[in-house]
Design an enzyme around this catalytic site. Structure first.
Site, PDB file in Angstrom:
ATOM      1  CE  LYS A  22      -1.614   1.477   4.120  1.00  0.00           C
ATOM      2  NZ  LYS A  22      -1.327   2.866   4.505  1.00  0.00           N
ATOM      3  CG  ASN A  23       2.314   2.757   3.536  1.00  0.00           C
ATOM      4  OD1 ASN A  23       1.155   3.090   3.285  1.00  0.00           O
ATOM      5  ND2 ASN A  23       2.748   2.536   4.764  1.00  0.00           N
ATOM      6  CB  CYS A 125      -4.833  10.832  11.575  1.00  0.00           C
ATOM      7  SG  CYS A 125      -3.249  10.086  11.812  1.00  0.00           S
ATOM      8  CG  LEU A 134       9.111  18.205   7.879  1.00  0.00           C
ATOM      9  CD1 LEU A 134       9.474  16.782   8.276  1.00  0.00           C
ATOM     10  CD2 LEU A 134      10.246  19.160   8.246  1.00  0.00           C
ATOM     11  CB  ILE A 337       7.726   7.376  14.116  1.00  0.00           C
ATOM     12  CG1 ILE A 337       8.961   6.484  13.955  1.00  0.00           C
ATOM     13  CG2 ILE A 337       7.381   8.084  12.795  1.00  0.00           C
ATOM     14  CD1 ILE A 337      10.204   7.147  13.433  1.00  0.00           C
ATOM     15  NE  ARG A 407      -7.315   4.241   5.832  1.00  0.00           N
ATOM     16  CZ  ARG A 407      -6.977   5.427   6.269  1.00  0.00           C
ATOM     17  NH1 ARG A 407      -7.465   5.889   7.395  1.00  0.00           N
ATOM     18  NH2 ARG A 407      -6.136   6.186   5.588  1.00  0.00           N
TER      19      ARG A 407
HETATM   20  C1  EPZ Z   1       4.348   7.155   6.074  1.00  0.00           C
HETATM   21  O1  EPZ Z   1       3.558   8.201   6.586  1.00  0.00           O
HETATM   22  C2  EPZ Z   1       3.456   5.937   6.003  1.00  0.00           C
HETATM   23  N1  EPZ Z   1       2.333   6.222   5.120  1.00  0.00           N
HETATM   24  C3  EPZ Z   1       2.982   5.578   7.398  1.00  0.00           C
HETATM   25  O2  EPZ Z   1       2.223   4.378   7.319  1.00  0.00           O
HETATM   26  C4  EPZ Z   1       4.198   5.334   8.299  1.00  0.00           C
HETATM   27  O3  EPZ Z   1       3.772   5.101   9.622  1.00  0.00           O
HETATM   28  C5  EPZ Z   1       5.124   6.546   8.274  1.00  0.00           C
HETATM   29  O4  EPZ Z   1       5.476   6.875   6.890  1.00  0.00           O
HETATM   30  C6  EPZ Z   1       6.421   6.346   9.043  1.00  0.00           C
HETATM   31  O5  EPZ Z   1       7.103   5.235   8.536  1.00  0.00           O
HETATM   32  C7  EPZ Z   1       2.489   6.081   3.799  1.00  0.00           C
HETATM   33  O6  EPZ Z   1       3.540   5.736   3.301  1.00  0.00           O
HETATM   34  C8  EPZ Z   1       1.305   6.352   2.951  1.00  0.00           C
HETATM   35  P1  EPZ Z   1       6.325  10.671   7.934  1.00  0.00           P
HETATM   36  P2  EPZ Z   1       4.066   9.713   6.496  1.00  0.00           P
HETATM   37  O7  EPZ Z   1       6.154  11.930   7.155  1.00  0.00           O
HETATM   38  O8  EPZ Z   1       4.808   9.901   5.244  1.00  0.00           O
HETATM   39  C9  EPZ Z   1       6.390  14.082  11.312  1.00  0.00           C
HETATM   40  C10 EPZ Z   1       0.456   2.914   7.894  1.00  0.00           C
HETATM   41  O9  EPZ Z   1       0.047   2.406   8.970  1.00  0.00           O
HETATM   42  N2  EPZ Z   1       6.234  15.045  10.208  1.00  0.00           N
HETATM   43  O10 EPZ Z   1       7.553   9.880   7.741  1.00  0.00           O
HETATM   44  O11 EPZ Z   1       2.901  10.578   6.782  1.00  0.00           O
HETATM   45  C11 EPZ Z   1       5.160  13.206  11.478  1.00  0.00           C
HETATM   46  O12 EPZ Z   1       4.167  13.852  12.235  1.00  0.00           O
HETATM   47  C12 EPZ Z   1       0.884   4.357   7.825  1.00  0.00           C
HETATM   48  O13 EPZ Z   1       0.466   2.300   6.809  1.00  0.00           O
HETATM   49  C13 EPZ Z   1       6.277  16.391  10.490  1.00  0.00           C
HETATM   50  O14 EPZ Z   1       6.446  16.821  11.639  1.00  0.00           O
HETATM   51  O15 EPZ Z   1       5.059   9.737   7.759  1.00  0.00           O
HETATM   52  C14 EPZ Z   1       5.734  11.990  12.150  1.00  0.00           C
HETATM   53  O16 EPZ Z   1       5.863  12.232  13.526  1.00  0.00           O
HETATM   54  C15 EPZ Z   1       0.483   5.198   8.982  1.00  0.00           C
HETATM   55  N3  EPZ Z   1       6.117  17.280   9.444  1.00  0.00           N
HETATM   56  C16 EPZ Z   1       7.133  11.879  11.512  1.00  0.00           C
HETATM   57  O17 EPZ Z   1       7.414  13.172  10.976  1.00  0.00           O
HETATM   58  C17 EPZ Z   1       5.924  16.848   8.160  1.00  0.00           C
HETATM   59  O18 EPZ Z   1       5.782  17.702   7.270  1.00  0.00           O
HETATM   60  C18 EPZ Z   1       7.263  10.856  10.391  1.00  0.00           C
HETATM   61  O19 EPZ Z   1       6.187  11.034   9.473  1.00  0.00           O
HETATM   62  C19 EPZ Z   1       5.892  15.473   7.894  1.00  0.00           C
HETATM   63  C20 EPZ Z   1       6.053  14.589   8.942  1.00  0.00           C
END
Ligand code: EPZ
Length: 430
Positions: A22-23, A125, A134, A337, A407
């Site tokens: 999915k991801n 969420c 970012l 995370i 999902r």
């Molecule tokens: C991806 O989400 C995945 N989703 C998530 O999978 C996964 O948990 C996550 O990466 C971490 O591995 C998809 O790939 C569609 P991040 P993403 O940006 O990209 C903070 C699942 O269960 N952050 O790496 O949204 C954020 O809040 C899902 O399949 C900022 O502060 O994750 C988090 O604490 C859920 N500002 C951390 O960084 C930003 O602009 C990592 O988030 C972006 C992120």
């Protein structure tokens, strides 16, 4: 609303086919916006989040065609063709974005190709506040003007994006993907430093390269992109779902069974394999897949800390906690995370687990057995952890709100029933 009923206590044995990730699929689908030619992706998992992305791309004007059926009821033969030759709208509306945060991945491609994008700001969420600062900061560093107004991100670059240096202050999977897609069509060279290294990003980079992008450093934390003026169509293989594979590996471990996970790659979940081995589980690459077994071995508590790849995946934290609830001894599980990814804890406690939360850490003390209970799914991976707990528990577990599972896990109850679980979906009237 559907529920899942599990009668626990059966060791799982046999083979499970792992589907497309999915991801990986979601950003790959967004990449179709970068070209007027057709992008063909396979194997496509049949999941609610994929349907949401199909609907989002459809309302932008992308033509989406599903070719072929899954083989043996799985996703192996399913391919999606996406053609963005007549994009009619660069707006991603709130109604679709609020359903799935990954919708924000259309921002980079729309902006890079059309010089303009209007994308609803995703809300919070269940697992944390999850801002997109970012993504926005990175795009401004490639010359975009970005404003947030009325709940929408308004981004524009009328003369096109300009290559630049982006040093991410924090590792973000989504921001790296958005910037990589944007940089592919920016003028000149872009350097993305402190980039996320998740395998899904390498999968996206390989697809972009097949579409004509010039990217160096794939798999590392520095991606160097020489922008091109246009990209073309391609056929690309969606990688196997390492989180689905990890979840079923834990299913074998928690039930004391042995599973062959067809299509899984050990290199994609090394950190998880390390924890499982320390806990007493056999994990090996074998016959084009991964073999996992805990037949006749005790399970031992292991400490776990989530980290960006190649560290231990946050998307397997909840499932690992379910495993540790029945291990000998204690296990300290630390989530680094997301700030609120412990929604499964109260539900696991209802099944007899002994877990104490201290900020971002959970102290799990293994118990002899879990007992079946009615529990509530709160998000995708939390739901998976309740399924795993139910497989090991004595008696019947009834999981409510299983739409979360749909999902991200394709035909979960069928796959588990196929290897000996007593599990069924029950359609219940609310
Ligand atoms: C991806 O989400 C995945 N989703 C998530 O999978 C996964 O948990 C996550 O990466 C971490 O591995 C998809 O790939 C569609 P991040 P993403 O940006 O990209 C903070 C699942 O269960 N952050 O790496 O949204 C954020 O809040 C899902 O399949 C900022 O502060 O994750 C988090 O604490 C859920 N500002 C951390 O960084 C930003 O602009 C990592 O988030 C972006 C992120």
């Amino acid at each position: 609303m559907d529920k899942i009923r599990i009668r626990g206590g059966h060791a799982l044995n046999g083979k499970i086919q792992i589907g497309g990730a999915k991801n990986a699929a979601l950003p790959l689908m967004a990449a179709s916006l970068l070209t007027e030619e057709t992008l063909k992706l396979a194997p496509m998992p049949h999941l609610a989040d994929i349907t949401t992305m199909v609907n989002l791309l459809g309302q932008h004007g992308v033509k989406v065609v599903l070719n072929g059926e899954g083989q043996n009821g799985g996703s192996a033969g399913r391919a999606l063709s996406l053609t963005a030759d007549d994009v009619s709208s660069v707006t991603a509306p709130y109604d679709l974005v609020r359903k799935m945060r990954a919708s924000v991945l259309v921002l980079g491609p729309l902006l890079a190709r059309f010089g303009k994008a209007v994308v609803s700001l995703p809300g919070g969420c269940a697992i944390g506040s999850r801002p997109v600062d970012l993504h926005l900061k990175g795009l401004s560093q490639l010359g975009a003007e970005v404003e947030v107004e009325g709940g929408y991100i308004h981004a524009s670059a009328p003369q096109g994006l300009i290559g630049g240096r982006v040093v991410f202050p924090q590792i973000s999977v989504g921001a790296t993907e958005n910037l990589l897609m944007a940089a592919a069509l920016a003028r000149g060279e872009s350097r993305l430093e402190n980039a996320a290294r998740e395998p899904e990003i390498a999968n996206l980079a390989e697809c972009l390269i097949a579409m004509g992008a010039q990217i160096d450093g794939v798999g590392s934390d520095t991606l160097v992109v020489q922008g091109v003026t246009e990209l073309h169509g391609a056929e690309h293989a969606v990688m196997g779902d390492r989180i689905e594979a990890g979840t079923y590996a834990i299913a074998a471990a928690i039930t004391g069974g042995s599973l062959d996970l067809d299509g899984a790659r050990l290199a994609h979940f090394d950190a998880v394999a390390g924890v499982l081995r320390e806990a007493g589980v056999t994990v090996e690459q074998r016959n084009g897949g991964v073999f996992v077994s805990r037949a006749n071995h005790a399970l031992v508590g292991v400490d776990v800390m989530t980290e960006p790849f190649p560290g231990f995946a946050t998307d397997l934290q909840a499932q690992t906690m379910a495993l540790m609830t029945v291990a000998d001894g204690a296990s300290m599980i630390t989530e680094t995370i997301f700030e609120n990814r412990f929604m499964h804890v109260p539900e696991l406690r209802r099944m007899g687990a002994s877990i104490n939360l201290h900020g971002g850490s959970a102290m799990v003390r293994g118990v002899d057995r879990l007992t079946g209970a009615q529990v509530m799914a709160s998000d995708l991976r939390a739901s998976a952890s309740l399924v795993l707990a139910g497989l090991a528990a004595e008696g019947e577990t009834l999981i409510n709100r299983v739409y979360h599972l749909d999902r991200g896990y394709e035909r979960l109850e069928e796959k588990l029933a196929g290897v000996g679980a007593d599990i069924e979906r029950v359609e219940a009237a609310e």
